[in-house]
Structures are given as C-alpha cells and as structure tokens.
Design an enzyme around this catalytic site. Structure first.
Site, short mmCIF file in Angstrom:
data_model
loop_
_atom_site.label_atom_id
_atom_site.label_comp_id
_atom_site.label_asym_id
_atom_site.label_seq_id
_atom_site.Cartn_x
_atom_site.Cartn_y
_atom_site.Cartn_z
N HIS A 188 0.84 -1.19 0.00
CA HIS A 188 0.00 0.00 0.00
C HIS A 188 0.88 1.25 0.00
O HIS A 188 1.84 1.32 0.76
CB HIS A 188 -0.90 0.00 1.24
CG HIS A 188 -1.68 1.25 1.39
ND1 HIS A 188 -2.40 1.81 0.36
CD2 HIS A 188 -1.86 2.10 2.45
CE1 HIS A 188 -2.98 2.92 0.78
NE2 HIS A 188 -2.66 3.13 2.03
N HIS A 220 0.70 5.83 -0.92
CA HIS A 220 -0.04 7.02 -1.39
C HIS A 220 0.83 7.71 -2.44
O HIS A 220 0.95 8.94 -2.44
CB HIS A 220 -0.31 7.99 -0.24
CG HIS A 220 -1.07 7.40 0.91
ND1 HIS A 220 -0.96 7.85 2.19
CD2 HIS A 220 -1.96 6.37 0.94
CE1 HIS A 220 -1.75 7.14 2.99
NE2 HIS A 220 -2.37 6.23 2.26
N ASP A 238 2.05 -4.45 -20.59
CA ASP A 238 2.90 -5.52 -20.07
C ASP A 238 2.51 -5.91 -18.64
O ASP A 238 2.21 -7.06 -18.35
CB ASP A 238 4.37 -5.07 -20.02
CG ASP A 238 5.03 -4.98 -21.39
OD1 ASP A 238 4.48 -5.52 -22.36
OD2 ASP A 238 6.11 -4.36 -21.45
N HIS A 268 -7.96 7.80 -1.82
CA HIS A 268 -7.04 7.25 -0.83
C HIS A 268 -5.65 6.97 -1.42
O HIS A 268 -4.71 7.73 -1.20
CB HIS A 268 -7.67 5.98 -0.22
CG HIS A 268 -6.84 5.36 0.84
ND1 HIS A 268 -7.25 4.28 1.58
CD2 HIS A 268 -5.59 5.64 1.28
CE1 HIS A 268 -6.30 3.95 2.45
NE2 HIS A 268 -5.28 4.76 2.28
N TYR A 278 8.66 -13.05 -21.20
CA TYR A 278 9.69 -12.06 -20.85
C TYR A 278 10.53 -12.53 -19.66
O TYR A 278 10.07 -13.23 -18.78
CB TYR A 278 9.00 -10.74 -20.50
CG TYR A 278 9.92 -9.66 -20.03
CD1 TYR A 278 10.64 -8.90 -20.93
CD2 TYR A 278 10.09 -9.42 -18.68
CE1 TYR A 278 11.49 -7.90 -20.49
CE2 TYR A 278 10.94 -8.42 -18.22
CZ TYR A 278 11.64 -7.67 -19.14
OH TYR A 278 12.49 -6.70 -18.70
ZN LIG Z 1 -3.40 4.69 3.13
#
Ligand SMILES: [Zn+2]
Length: 230
Positions: free
Chosen positions: A101, A103, A126, A166, A220
């Site tokens: 995760h 930002h 790709d 978010h 690849y």
């Molecule tokens: Zn977050």
C-alpha cells in the site's frame, strides 16, 4: 513453532523489511505512510510493517507476525494500521503472497479524481494488461478497504487498484512482485498524467494490449526466474 516454519518466518522478516527500502528508493512514500506484507506460505500467517516506525528504523526484528485476522502473534510493536486490509486480501485471494500500500503521488492523484488509468503505453499493457482500475471509497478500520480491493481486482488483470480518495494497493504472487507493481503503477500514472497535460493520448488496439500482456507475463525475463519476480 517448528524449525522449518520459524526459518520461513525469519526469511520473510528479512525480505519484507528490505522491500520497504524500495518504497523510499522509488519515492513512493512520505514519513511513515505505506506498507508491505508477505503471506507465510502454507500458514494462516503474514509478516507486515509495524505502525508508525520511521523507514530508517525498519528491520527484520521489528516486522510484526500476524494471523490472517490481523491479530499480532509475534513481535512487540503494533502492526500497520492497514493490517486489516492486507489480512482480508490474503483470506479472500489464496494466490496472493504479497500486498503493498502506498499514497504515491501521481497514482493517488488519479485516485483522488476517481479515474482509472487508461492503457496507452506498452509498459502498462505488459504489467497491468489494460487499465488500472479505481476501487470504492472506504474508511480505514474493519474490512471495507479489503473488500474494495478484492471486489475490484478479482477477475481483473491489473495487480494494482486505485482506492478512491485514498491511494494504491497492489497484490502479487510474492511481496517483491507486489512492490514491483506499486513502482510500475506510479511510473505509469506519472506518464499518463503528463500525456493528458500535453494533449490527447493515441489509443492502442485491444489486440495489441492483449499480445503485449501475454508475452510479458509468459515469455519475458530470464528463464530461470519465475515471471512474478521478473
Ligand atoms: Zn493509506
């Protein structure tokens, strides 16, 4: 805990701690935001970043081992505040071995506008096989973020979702693959933004996108390494 499991966990503690260095190296995170986790293969366990610890202070020792309900089972620190979302993904998507995760700036700018990133680049075809989709708005805490990630990415080629207002969540067969998807997502989002600023992108044919995706996912890279780690 048996010897094999504790060896597996200590290796994952090392690699998850090290992979956080890629988030700072590629400029995907500010302050303590962002997190990487890895599933412990064959067990209902995951290794994840501790909450609120500076990136410079992350180490194998302070990674947190949690069960797949997000409850810590080993380690002194509290796990990342996004642990519930990671845990939900591992429960719902057995093929996923890593979750990331961030930002990251450009990708999150698309998330703030609730707009998926259309595929106008071979590099996006790709890695993502088409558009990078937008997921629903969801408040932190509980399963809402996890549900939004899973409902958006299930059956989708993209390993990245832009959670509305978010930021980015990525999945992979390994934590390293999920980190790679987070790096590529930001790279593609930046170029897509500049493309928009300059004018209208030239469309790509769906057949070309399909052919690029197929080649990259199946051909690849070095033959000795699995595609997820390419
Ligand atoms: Zn977050």
């Amino acid at each position: 805990m048996n010897v094999e499991l504790s060896r597996q966990i200590s290796e994952l503690r090392e690699s998850v701690a090290r992979l956080h260095g890629e988030l700072t190296r590629y400029g995907l995170v500010a302050w303590t935001a962002g997190n990487v986790s890895a599933r412990v293969p064959g067990h209902d366990l995951m290794v994840i970043k501790p909450s609120g610890v500076d990136y410079d202070d992350l180490s194998a020792d302070n990674m947190v081992l949690c069960d797949l309900d997000g409850m810590p089972v080993e380690g002194e620190l509290s796990p990342s505040s996004d642990t519930a979302a990671h845990a939900y993904v591992y429960r719902a998507m057995p093929e996923v071995g890593g979750v990331v995760h961030t930002h990251s700036t450009y990708a999150t700018a698309w998330a703030a506008r609730g707009e998926s990133i259309p595929c106008h680049l071979t590099a996006q075809a790709d890695e993502f096989g088409g558009e990078i989709p937008v997921g629903p708005f969801a408040l932190i805490g509980g399963d809402d973020i996890g549900k939004g990630i899973v409902s958006t990415l299930t059956g989708h080629r993209s390993p990245a979702v832009l959670m509305r207002n978010h930021g980015v969540f990525t999945i992979g067969r390994t934590a390293r693959a999920a980190v790679k998807a987070a790096v590529m997502c930001e790279d593609v989002a930046r170029t897509a933004h500049l493309t928009r600023a300059l004018g209208q992108p030239v469309p790509m044919a769906q057949a070309d996108i399909d052919a690029l995706y197929d080649r990259y996912q199946n051909v690849y890279g070095q033959r000795s390494s699995p595609p997820a780690n390419s």
